[in-house]
Design a protein around this motif. Structure first.
Motif, PDB file in Angstrom:
ATOM      1  N   GLU A 139       0.816  -1.207   0.000  1.00 17.03           N
ATOM      2  CA  GLU A 139       0.000   0.000   0.000  1.00 17.03           C
ATOM      3  C   GLU A 139       0.851   1.258   0.000  1.00 17.03           C
ATOM      4  OE1 GLU A 139      -3.844   0.225   2.069  1.00 17.03           O
ATOM      5  OE2 GLU A 139      -3.030  -1.371   3.330  1.00 17.03           O
ATOM      6  N   THR A 140       0.316   2.273  -0.625  1.00 13.23           N
ATOM      7  CA  THR A 140       0.928   3.597  -0.561  1.00 13.23           C
ATOM      8  C   THR A 140       0.390   4.313   0.672  1.00 13.23           C
ATOM      9  OG1 THR A 140       1.093   3.722  -2.959  1.00 13.23           O
ATOM     10  CG2 THR A 140       1.208   5.798  -1.742  1.00 13.23           C
ATOM     11  N   VAL A 141       1.283   5.000   1.371  1.00 14.78           N
ATOM     12  CA  VAL A 141       0.873   5.758   2.552  1.00 14.78           C
ATOM     13  C   VAL A 141       1.275   7.216   2.367  1.00 14.78           C
ATOM     14  CG1 VAL A 141       1.117   3.740   4.031  1.00 14.78           C
ATOM     15  CG2 VAL A 141       3.020   5.343   3.840  1.00 14.78           C
ATOM     16  N   GLY A 142       0.610   8.074   3.122  1.00 16.40           N
ATOM     17  CA  GLY A 142       0.901   9.491   3.002  1.00 16.40           C
ATOM     18  C   GLY A 142       0.837  10.210   4.330  1.00 16.40           C
ATOM     19  N   VAL A 143       1.382  11.407   4.337  1.00 20.21           N
ATOM     20  CA  VAL A 143       1.334  12.290   5.503  1.00 20.21           C
ATOM     21  C   VAL A 143       0.030  13.068   5.420  1.00 20.21           C
ATOM     22  CG1 VAL A 143       2.446  14.213   6.691  1.00 20.21           C
ATOM     23  CG2 VAL A 143       3.847  12.467   5.530  1.00 20.21           C
ATOM     24  N   VAL A 144      -0.776  13.018   6.498  1.00 17.48           N
ATOM     25  CA  VAL A 144      -2.089  13.663   6.452  1.00 17.48           C
ATOM     26  C   VAL A 144      -2.292  14.624   7.616  1.00 17.48           C
ATOM     27  CG1 VAL A 144      -3.164  11.722   5.237  1.00 17.48           C
ATOM     28  CG2 VAL A 144      -3.242  11.799   7.732  1.00 17.48           C
ATOM     29  N   VAL A 145      -3.083  15.682   7.346  1.00 16.22           N
ATOM     30  CA  VAL A 145      -3.497  16.658   8.359  1.00 16.22           C
ATOM     31  C   VAL A 145      -4.988  16.909   8.179  1.00 16.22           C
ATOM     32  CG1 VAL A 145      -1.232  17.779   8.469  1.00 16.22           C
ATOM     33  CG2 VAL A 145      -2.961  18.625   6.853  1.00 16.22           C
ATOM     34  N   SER A 146      -5.593  17.565   9.133  1.00 21.14           N
ATOM     35  CA  SER A 146      -7.018  17.874   9.020  1.00 21.14           C
ATOM     36  C   SER A 146      -7.228  19.062   8.081  1.00 21.14           C
ATOM     37  CB  SER A 146      -7.596  18.197  10.392  1.00 21.14           C
ATOM     38  OG  SER A 146      -7.202  19.492  10.802  1.00 21.14           O
ATOM     39  N   LYS A 147      -8.469  19.249   7.681  1.00 24.94           N
ATOM     40  CA  LYS A 147      -8.791  20.355   6.768  1.00 24.94           C
ATOM     41  C   LYS A 147      -8.506  21.722   7.411  1.00 24.94           C
ATOM     42  CE  LYS A 147     -13.686  20.649   8.107  1.00 24.94           C
ATOM     43  NZ  LYS A 147     -15.088  20.569   7.623  1.00 24.94           N
ATOM     44  N   ILE A 218       0.234   9.335   9.791  1.00 21.22           N
ATOM     45  CA  ILE A 218       0.547   8.646   8.540  1.00 21.22           C
ATOM     46  C   ILE A 218      -0.635   7.737   8.241  1.00 21.22           C
ATOM     47  CG2 ILE A 218       2.187   7.205   7.300  1.00 21.22           C
ATOM     48  CD1 ILE A 218       3.287   9.921   8.407  1.00 21.22           C
ATOM     49  N   CYS A 219      -1.152   7.821   7.034  1.00 15.03           N
ATOM     50  CA  CYS A 219      -2.397   7.137   6.706  1.00 15.03           C
ATOM     51  C   CYS A 219      -2.257   6.352   5.402  1.00 15.03           C
ATOM     52  CB  CYS A 219      -3.506   8.183   6.571  1.00 15.03           C
ATOM     53  SG  CYS A 219      -5.165   7.556   6.612  1.00 15.03           S
ATOM     54  N   LYS A 220      -2.791   5.126   5.393  1.00 17.39           N
ATOM     55  CA  LYS A 220      -2.874   4.371   4.153  1.00 17.39           C
ATOM     56  C   LYS A 220      -3.893   5.042   3.244  1.00 17.39           C
ATOM     57  CE  LYS A 220      -2.194   0.046   6.681  1.00 17.39           C
ATOM     58  NZ  LYS A 220      -2.857  -1.215   7.126  1.00 17.39           N
ATOM     59  N   VAL A 221      -3.660   4.960   1.946  1.00  6.95           N
ATOM     60  CA  VAL A 221      -4.596   5.561   1.005  1.00  6.95           C
ATOM     61  C   VAL A 221      -5.993   4.979   1.199  1.00  6.95           C
ATOM     62  CG1 VAL A 221      -5.204   5.746  -1.438  1.00  6.95           C
ATOM     63  CG2 VAL A 221      -2.862   6.208  -0.699  1.00  6.95           C
ATOM     64  N   GLN A 222      -6.085   3.640   1.357  1.00  6.78           N
ATOM     65  CA  GLN A 222      -7.405   3.018   1.454  1.00  6.78           C
ATOM     66  C   GLN A 222      -8.195   3.496   2.665  1.00  6.78           C
ATOM     67  OE1 GLN A 222      -8.359  -0.786   3.242  1.00  6.78           O
ATOM     68  NE2 GLN A 222      -6.253  -1.463   2.969  1.00  6.78           N
ATOM     69  N   SER A 223      -7.505   3.827   3.760  1.00 12.92           N
ATOM     70  CA  SER A 223      -8.221   4.238   4.960  1.00 12.92           C
ATOM     71  C   SER A 223      -8.456   5.749   5.030  1.00 12.92           C
ATOM     72  CB  SER A 223      -7.478   3.781   6.218  1.00 12.92           C
ATOM     73  OG  SER A 223      -6.182   4.335   6.268  1.00 12.92           O
ATOM     74  N   GLY A 224      -7.824   6.502   4.125  1.00 12.04           N
ATOM     75  CA  GLY A 224      -7.980   7.953   4.162  1.00 12.04           C
ATOM     76  C   GLY A 224      -8.650   8.571   2.964  1.00 12.04           C
ATOM     77  N   ILE A 225      -8.855   7.781   1.910  1.00 16.57           N
ATOM     78  CA  ILE A 225      -9.310   8.371   0.659  1.00 16.57           C
ATOM     79  C   ILE A 225     -10.730   8.945   0.749  1.00 16.57           C
ATOM     80  CG2 ILE A 225     -10.169   6.190  -0.322  1.00 16.57           C
ATOM     81  CD1 ILE A 225      -9.021   7.267  -3.051  1.00 16.57           C
ATOM     82  N   GLU A 226     -11.614   8.311   1.503  1.00 16.68           N
ATOM     83  CA  GLU A 226     -12.982   8.829   1.598  1.00 16.68           C
ATOM     84  C   GLU A 226     -13.011  10.159   2.361  1.00 16.68           C
ATOM     85  OE1 GLU A 226     -15.483   7.724  -0.114  1.00 16.68           O
ATOM     86  OE2 GLU A 226     -14.124   6.171  -0.917  1.00 16.68           O
ATOM     87  N   PHE A 306      -9.530  -0.987  -2.970  1.00 16.18           N
ATOM     88  CA  PHE A 306      -8.783  -0.704  -1.745  1.00 16.18           C
ATOM     89  C   PHE A 306      -7.490   0.072  -2.014  1.00 16.18           C
ATOM     90  CE2 PHE A 306     -10.504  -4.440   1.008  1.00 16.18           C
ATOM     91  CZ  PHE A 306     -11.662  -3.720   1.220  1.00 16.18           C
ATOM     92  N   ASN A 307      -7.225   0.371  -3.293  1.00 17.85           N
ATOM     93  CA  ASN A 307      -5.987   1.056  -3.682  1.00 17.85           C
ATOM     94  C   ASN A 307      -4.746   0.281  -3.242  1.00 17.85           C
ATOM     95  OD1 ASN A 307      -6.623   3.900  -4.914  1.00 17.85           O
ATOM     96  ND2 ASN A 307      -8.071   3.605  -3.227  1.00 17.85           N
ATOM     97  N   ILE A 308      -4.804  -1.045  -3.411  1.00 21.70           N
ATOM     98  CA  ILE A 308      -3.662  -1.914  -3.120  1.00 21.70           C
ATOM     99  C   ILE A 308      -2.828  -2.067  -4.389  1.00 21.70           C
ATOM    100  CG2 ILE A 308      -2.925  -4.200  -2.359  1.00 21.70           C
ATOM    101  CD1 ILE A 308      -4.359  -2.692  -0.189  1.00 21.70           C
ATOM    102  N   ASN A 309      -1.525  -1.881  -4.273  1.00 20.24           N
ATOM    103  CA  ASN A 309      -0.627  -2.110  -5.406  1.00 20.24           C
ATOM    104  C   ASN A 309      -0.399  -3.614  -5.541  1.00 20.24           C
ATOM    105  OD1 ASN A 309      -0.181   0.777  -5.566  1.00 20.24           O
ATOM    106  ND2 ASN A 309       1.165   0.532  -3.795  1.00 20.24           N
TER     107      ASN A 309
END
Length: 349
Positions: A139-147, A218-226, A306-309
Protein backbone atom coordinates in the motif's frame (compact mmCIF):
# COMPACT_ATOMS: atom_id res chain seq x y z
CA UNK A 1 -22.31 -93.22 21.09
CA UNK A 2 -24.47 -90.17 21.59
CA UNK A 3 -21.79 -88.61 23.76
CA UNK A 4 -19.17 -89.12 21.00
CA UNK A 5 -21.46 -87.58 18.40
CA UNK A 6 -22.13 -84.50 20.52
CA UNK A 7 -18.41 -84.06 21.25
CA UNK A 8 -17.55 -84.31 17.55
CA UNK A 9 -20.18 -81.70 16.69
CA UNK A 10 -18.86 -79.33 19.34
CA UNK A 11 -15.27 -79.70 18.06
CA UNK A 12 -16.38 -79.03 14.49
CA UNK A 13 -18.31 -75.94 15.52
CA UNK A 14 -15.32 -74.64 17.46
CA UNK A 15 -13.06 -75.05 14.42
CA UNK A 16 -15.52 -73.19 12.24
CA UNK A 17 -15.78 -70.30 14.69
CA UNK A 18 -11.99 -70.11 14.97
CA UNK A 19 -11.61 -70.09 11.23
CA UNK A 20 -14.21 -67.38 10.78
CA UNK A 21 -12.64 -65.23 13.48
CA UNK A 22 -9.18 -65.71 12.02
CA UNK A 23 -10.28 -64.99 8.47
CA UNK A 24 -12.28 -61.94 9.54
CA UNK A 25 -9.36 -60.53 11.55
CA UNK A 26 -6.92 -61.03 8.68
CA UNK A 27 -9.20 -59.31 6.19
CA UNK A 28 -9.77 -56.38 8.56
CA UNK A 29 -6.03 -55.94 9.17
CA UNK A 30 -5.36 -56.07 5.43
CA UNK A 31 -8.08 -53.48 4.75
CA UNK A 32 -6.75 -51.20 7.52
CA UNK A 33 -3.22 -51.49 6.14
CA UNK A 34 -4.47 -50.56 2.66
CA UNK A 35 -6.37 -47.52 4.02
CA UNK A 36 -3.33 -46.35 5.98
CA UNK A 37 -1.11 -46.68 2.91
CA UNK A 38 -3.63 -44.78 0.80
CA UNK A 39 -3.79 -41.97 3.37
CA UNK A 40 -0.03 -41.67 3.58
CA UNK A 41 0.39 -41.45 -0.19
CA UNK A 42 -2.59 -39.17 -0.88
CA UNK A 43 -2.11 -35.91 -2.72
CA UNK A 44 -2.01 -32.65 -0.71
CA UNK A 45 -4.36 -31.32 0.56
CA UNK A 46 -6.30 -34.19 2.12
CA UNK A 47 -8.15 -32.14 4.72
CA UNK A 48 -9.28 -28.60 5.50
CA UNK A 49 -6.63 -25.92 5.97
CA UNK A 50 -6.45 -23.40 8.82
CA UNK A 51 -5.85 -19.75 7.93
CA UNK A 52 -4.66 -17.58 10.83
CA UNK A 53 -5.02 -13.80 10.39
CA UNK A 54 -2.74 -11.57 12.50
CA UNK A 55 -5.29 -8.80 12.93
CA UNK A 56 -8.95 -8.41 13.89
CA UNK A 57 -12.09 -9.00 11.86
CA UNK A 58 -12.99 -6.17 9.51
CA UNK A 59 -9.48 -4.70 9.37
CA UNK A 60 -7.37 -4.23 6.26
CA UNK A 61 -5.63 -7.61 6.47
CA UNK A 62 -8.87 -9.44 7.23
CA UNK A 63 -10.70 -7.72 4.36
CA UNK A 64 -8.08 -8.91 1.87
CA UNK A 65 -7.56 -12.44 3.18
CA UNK A 66 -11.12 -13.74 3.52
CA UNK A 67 -12.22 -13.26 -0.12
CA UNK A 68 -8.86 -14.56 -1.35
CA UNK A 69 -9.20 -17.68 0.81
CA UNK A 70 -12.71 -18.30 -0.55
CA UNK A 71 -11.45 -18.15 -4.14
CA UNK A 72 -8.44 -20.37 -3.35
CA UNK A 73 -10.70 -23.03 -1.80
CA UNK A 74 -12.20 -23.72 -5.21
CA UNK A 75 -8.73 -24.57 -6.54
CA UNK A 76 -7.66 -26.68 -3.56
CA UNK A 77 -10.86 -28.69 -3.18
CA UNK A 78 -10.92 -28.20 0.60
CA UNK A 79 -12.03 -25.43 2.94
CA UNK A 80 -9.71 -22.77 4.34
CA UNK A 81 -11.05 -22.14 7.84
CA UNK A 82 -10.11 -18.54 8.60
CA UNK A 83 -9.55 -17.42 12.20
CA UNK A 84 -8.43 -14.10 13.69
CA UNK A 85 -5.74 -14.25 16.39
CA UNK A 86 -4.95 -10.72 17.49
CA UNK A 87 -2.44 -9.17 19.85
CA UNK A 88 1.22 -8.28 20.17
CA UNK A 89 1.47 -6.39 16.86
CA UNK A 90 0.57 -9.64 15.12
CA UNK A 91 3.05 -11.72 17.12
CA UNK A 92 0.38 -13.91 18.79
CA UNK A 93 -0.72 -15.28 15.41
CA UNK A 94 2.85 -15.54 14.15
CA UNK A 95 3.99 -17.61 17.14
CA UNK A 96 0.87 -19.79 16.94
CA UNK A 97 1.49 -20.76 13.31
CA UNK A 98 5.17 -21.39 13.99
CA UNK A 99 4.22 -23.75 16.83
CA UNK A 100 2.16 -25.95 14.47
CA UNK A 101 3.50 -28.75 12.29
CA UNK A 102 5.26 -27.76 9.05
CA UNK A 103 2.73 -29.68 6.96
CA UNK A 104 1.00 -26.96 4.96
CA UNK A 105 -2.25 -27.16 6.94
CA UNK A 106 -1.76 -23.95 8.94
CA UNK A 107 -1.33 -20.69 7.02
CA UNK A 108 -0.16 -17.36 8.43
CA UNK A 109 -2.14 -14.57 6.76
CA UNK A 110 -0.27 -11.45 7.72
CA UNK A 111 1.19 -8.04 7.05
CA UNK A 112 4.69 -6.56 7.23
CA UNK A 113 5.13 -6.48 11.01
CA UNK A 114 7.09 -9.74 11.57
CA UNK A 115 9.98 -8.33 9.54
CA UNK A 116 10.69 -5.99 12.48
CA UNK A 117 10.01 -8.31 15.44
CA UNK A 118 13.62 -9.18 16.20
CA UNK A 119 14.76 -5.57 15.72
CA UNK A 120 12.15 -4.35 18.20
CA UNK A 121 12.52 -7.25 20.67
CA UNK A 122 8.89 -8.25 20.12
CA UNK A 123 9.65 -11.82 19.04
CA UNK A 124 12.64 -13.73 17.75
CA UNK A 125 10.68 -14.90 14.73
CA UNK A 126 10.62 -13.07 11.38
CA UNK A 127 9.45 -14.13 7.92
CA UNK A 128 12.83 -15.83 7.55
CA UNK A 129 11.28 -18.57 9.73
CA UNK A 130 8.47 -19.04 7.21
CA UNK A 131 8.10 -19.71 3.50
CA UNK A 132 6.17 -17.19 1.40
CA UNK A 133 3.21 -18.83 -0.33
CA UNK A 134 1.95 -15.66 -1.98
CA UNK A 135 2.58 -11.92 -1.59
CA UNK A 136 -0.66 -10.13 -2.45
CA UNK A 137 0.28 -6.47 -2.60
CA UNK A 138 1.46 -3.39 -0.77
CA UNK A 139 0.00 0.00 0.00
CA UNK A 140 0.93 3.60 -0.56
CA UNK A 141 0.87 5.76 2.55
CA UNK A 142 0.90 9.49 3.00
CA UNK A 143 1.33 12.29 5.50
CA UNK A 144 -2.09 13.66 6.45
CA UNK A 145 -3.50 16.66 8.36
CA UNK A 146 -7.02 17.87 9.02
CA UNK A 147 -8.79 20.35 6.77
CA UNK A 148 -8.27 23.04 9.45
CA UNK A 149 -4.54 22.43 9.84
CA UNK A 150 -2.19 25.41 9.43
CA UNK A 151 0.26 23.13 7.61
CA UNK A 152 0.00 23.08 3.83
CA UNK A 153 3.08 20.97 3.04
CA UNK A 154 5.32 18.35 4.58
CA UNK A 155 8.18 20.87 4.52
CA UNK A 156 6.21 23.16 6.83
CA UNK A 157 5.73 20.30 9.33
CA UNK A 158 9.42 19.41 9.21
CA UNK A 159 10.54 23.03 9.59
CA UNK A 160 8.24 23.50 12.60
CA UNK A 161 9.56 20.31 14.21
CA UNK A 162 13.18 21.36 13.62
CA UNK A 163 12.54 24.82 15.07
CA UNK A 164 10.84 23.46 18.21
CA UNK A 165 11.74 19.77 18.72
CA UNK A 166 9.00 17.70 20.32
CA UNK A 167 6.23 20.25 19.86
CA UNK A 168 4.69 18.95 16.64
CA UNK A 169 2.34 16.09 17.58
CA UNK A 170 2.07 12.84 15.62
CA UNK A 171 -0.69 10.34 16.42
CA UNK A 172 0.67 6.79 16.27
CA UNK A 173 -0.33 3.21 17.04
CA UNK A 174 2.74 2.68 19.20
CA UNK A 175 6.21 1.29 18.61
CA UNK A 176 6.31 -0.87 15.49
CA UNK A 177 3.11 0.59 14.04
CA UNK A 178 2.86 2.34 10.67
CA UNK A 179 3.07 6.00 11.85
CA UNK A 180 6.01 5.14 14.13
CA UNK A 181 7.82 3.46 11.22
CA UNK A 182 7.34 6.41 8.87
CA UNK A 183 8.32 8.88 11.59
CA UNK A 184 11.64 7.03 11.76
CA UNK A 185 12.08 7.52 8.00
CA UNK A 186 11.32 11.22 8.37
CA UNK A 187 13.84 11.56 11.20
CA UNK A 188 16.49 9.63 9.27
CA UNK A 189 16.15 11.94 6.26
CA UNK A 190 15.43 15.33 7.87
CA UNK A 191 16.57 15.09 11.50
CA UNK A 192 13.16 16.27 12.71
CA UNK A 193 11.60 14.63 15.77
CA UNK A 194 8.00 14.63 16.92
CA UNK A 195 5.90 14.28 20.03
CA UNK A 196 4.40 10.87 19.33
CA UNK A 197 1.04 10.21 21.01
CA UNK A 198 -0.10 6.55 20.88
CA UNK A 199 -3.65 5.42 20.06
CA UNK A 200 -5.12 1.92 19.91
CA UNK A 201 -5.69 1.71 16.15
CA UNK A 202 -5.12 3.42 12.80
CA UNK A 203 -8.73 4.59 12.93
CA UNK A 204 -8.39 6.35 16.30
CA UNK A 205 -5.03 7.82 15.29
CA UNK A 206 -6.71 9.29 12.22
CA UNK A 207 -9.64 10.52 14.32
CA UNK A 208 -7.19 12.38 16.58
CA UNK A 209 -5.99 14.34 13.54
CA UNK A 210 -9.49 14.98 12.21
CA UNK A 211 -10.50 16.42 15.60
CA UNK A 212 -7.39 18.59 15.87
CA UNK A 213 -6.09 16.64 18.86
CA UNK A 214 -2.84 15.91 16.97
CA UNK A 215 -1.08 17.78 14.19
CA UNK A 216 -0.59 14.94 11.73
CA UNK A 217 -0.39 11.19 11.20
CA UNK A 218 0.55 8.65 8.54
CA UNK A 219 -2.40 7.14 6.71
CA UNK A 220 -2.87 4.37 4.15
CA UNK A 221 -4.60 5.56 1.00
CA UNK A 222 -7.41 3.02 1.45
CA UNK A 223 -8.22 4.24 4.96
CA UNK A 224 -7.98 7.95 4.16
CA UNK A 225 -9.31 8.37 0.66
CA UNK A 226 -12.98 8.83 1.60
CA UNK A 227 -12.13 11.52 4.17
CA UNK A 228 -9.89 13.09 1.52
CA UNK A 229 -12.68 13.12 -1.05
CA UNK A 230 -15.03 14.63 1.53
CA UNK A 231 -12.54 17.42 2.21
CA UNK A 232 -12.02 16.42 5.85
CA UNK A 233 -8.45 15.19 5.46
CA UNK A 234 -5.54 16.63 3.46
CA UNK A 235 -2.77 14.40 2.08
CA UNK A 236 0.37 16.54 2.02
CA UNK A 237 2.82 14.01 0.63
CA UNK A 238 2.95 10.42 -0.65
CA UNK A 239 5.69 7.92 0.19
CA UNK A 240 5.80 6.56 -3.34
CA UNK A 241 7.74 6.60 -6.58
CA UNK A 242 4.60 7.02 -8.71
CA UNK A 243 1.51 9.22 -8.10
CA UNK A 244 -1.65 7.57 -6.81
CA UNK A 245 -4.13 7.58 -9.71
CA UNK A 246 -7.09 8.94 -7.73
CA UNK A 247 -4.92 11.50 -5.92
CA UNK A 248 -2.45 12.53 -8.60
CA UNK A 249 -2.32 16.12 -7.32
CA UNK A 250 -0.66 15.04 -4.05
CA UNK A 251 3.12 15.52 -4.36
CA UNK A 252 5.57 12.65 -3.93
CA UNK A 253 7.85 12.89 -0.92
CA UNK A 254 10.94 12.92 -3.14
CA UNK A 255 9.81 16.24 -4.62
CA UNK A 256 10.51 17.87 -1.25
CA UNK A 257 13.17 15.48 0.06
CA UNK A 258 15.09 13.70 -2.73
CA UNK A 259 17.14 11.73 -0.18
CA UNK A 260 13.99 9.78 0.61
CA UNK A 261 14.48 7.84 -2.62
CA UNK A 262 16.96 5.48 -0.92
CA UNK A 263 14.09 4.00 1.13
CA UNK A 264 11.57 3.67 -1.70
CA UNK A 265 9.49 1.87 -2.82
CA UNK A 266 8.09 1.16 0.61
CA UNK A 267 4.73 0.46 2.18
CA UNK A 268 2.78 -2.00 4.33
CA UNK A 269 2.38 -5.35 2.55
CA UNK A 270 0.18 -8.44 2.82
CA UNK A 271 0.94 -12.10 2.22
CA UNK A 272 0.27 -15.76 2.98
CA UNK A 273 2.98 -17.87 4.60
CA UNK A 274 3.67 -21.38 5.93
CA UNK A 275 6.20 -22.55 8.48
CA UNK A 276 9.71 -23.17 7.12
CA UNK A 277 10.31 -26.86 6.45
CA UNK A 278 6.97 -27.40 4.74
CA UNK A 279 7.22 -29.76 1.77
CA UNK A 280 7.89 -27.83 -1.43
CA UNK A 281 5.17 -29.73 -3.29
CA UNK A 282 2.59 -28.45 -0.77
CA UNK A 283 3.94 -24.90 -1.09
CA UNK A 284 3.72 -25.11 -4.88
CA UNK A 285 0.12 -26.36 -4.69
CA UNK A 286 -0.84 -23.51 -2.35
CA UNK A 287 0.98 -20.90 -4.43
CA UNK A 288 -0.78 -22.02 -7.61
CA UNK A 289 -4.19 -21.92 -5.91
CA UNK A 290 -3.63 -18.45 -4.45
CA UNK A 291 -2.26 -17.14 -7.74
CA UNK A 292 -5.39 -18.27 -9.57
CA UNK A 293 -7.54 -16.68 -6.85
CA UNK A 294 -5.49 -13.47 -7.02
CA UNK A 295 -5.97 -13.23 -10.79
CA UNK A 296 -9.73 -13.61 -10.54
CA UNK A 297 -11.41 -10.48 -11.91
CA UNK A 298 -13.47 -9.99 -8.76
CA UNK A 299 -10.37 -10.01 -6.59
CA UNK A 300 -8.52 -7.61 -8.85
CA UNK A 301 -11.51 -5.26 -8.56
CA UNK A 302 -11.32 -5.57 -4.77
CA UNK A 303 -7.59 -4.65 -4.79
CA UNK A 304 -8.27 -1.67 -7.03
CA UNK A 305 -11.10 -0.54 -4.75
CA UNK A 306 -8.78 -0.70 -1.74
CA UNK A 307 -5.99 1.06 -3.68
CA UNK A 308 -3.66 -1.91 -3.12
CA UNK A 309 -0.63 -2.11 -5.41
CA UNK A 310 -0.87 -5.68 -6.74
CA UNK A 311 2.30 -7.78 -6.40
CA UNK A 312 1.47 -11.44 -7.02
CA UNK A 313 4.92 -12.67 -5.95
CA UNK A 314 5.91 -16.23 -5.10
CA UNK A 315 9.19 -18.10 -4.53
CA UNK A 316 12.47 -16.22 -4.93
CA UNK A 317 10.75 -13.05 -6.12
CA UNK A 318 8.74 -12.94 -2.89
CA UNK A 319 11.83 -13.59 -0.78
CA UNK A 320 13.76 -10.80 -2.52
CA UNK A 321 10.90 -8.38 -1.83
CA UNK A 322 10.78 -9.39 1.85
CA UNK A 323 14.55 -9.01 2.23
CA UNK A 324 14.63 -5.57 0.58
CA UNK A 325 11.71 -4.32 2.68
CA UNK A 326 13.37 -5.47 5.89
CA UNK A 327 16.78 -4.01 4.98
CA UNK A 328 15.38 -0.61 3.95
CA UNK A 329 13.15 -0.29 7.00
CA UNK A 330 15.72 -1.35 9.57
CA UNK A 331 18.34 0.90 7.96
CA UNK A 332 15.97 3.85 8.41
CA UNK A 333 15.25 2.84 12.01
CA UNK A 334 18.98 2.69 12.76
CA UNK A 335 19.71 6.01 11.01
CA UNK A 336 16.92 7.72 12.95
CA UNK A 337 18.10 6.35 16.29
CA UNK A 338 14.80 4.49 16.80
CA UNK A 339 16.73 1.25 17.36
CA UNK A 340 20.32 0.53 18.34
CA UNK A 341 20.72 -2.92 16.77
CA UNK A 342 22.55 -2.93 13.44
CA UNK A 343 21.78 -5.09 10.42
CA UNK A 344 24.82 -7.27 11.13
CA UNK A 345 23.80 -7.74 14.76
CA UNK A 346 20.41 -8.90 13.56
CA UNK A 347 22.01 -11.31 11.10
CA UNK A 348 20.71 -9.38 8.09
CA UNK A 349 23.05 -8.87 5.17
Amino acid sequence: MKKRKILAMLLAAGMMIGCLAGCGGSAGAEEESTDTQAASTGAYPEKDISGIIQWGAGGGTDSLMRPLATLAEAQLGVSIVVENKTGGTGSIATQYVYDQAADGYTLLMGAENPQLYSALDILELTYADFEPVFLIGDETVGVVVSKNSPYTSLTEIIDAALASPGTVTLSTTGTGGLPWEVASFLTAVTGATFNQIPYDSDATAKAAVLSGECDFTICKVQSGIEDYKAGELKFLSMLATEPVEQMSEVPLITAEYPDFEQYLPWGPFYGVFVKAGTDQAAIDTLSAAFETAFNDASYQDLLAGFNINALGYTGDEAKEYLDNWQTNTITALVNSGAITKTLSELGIE
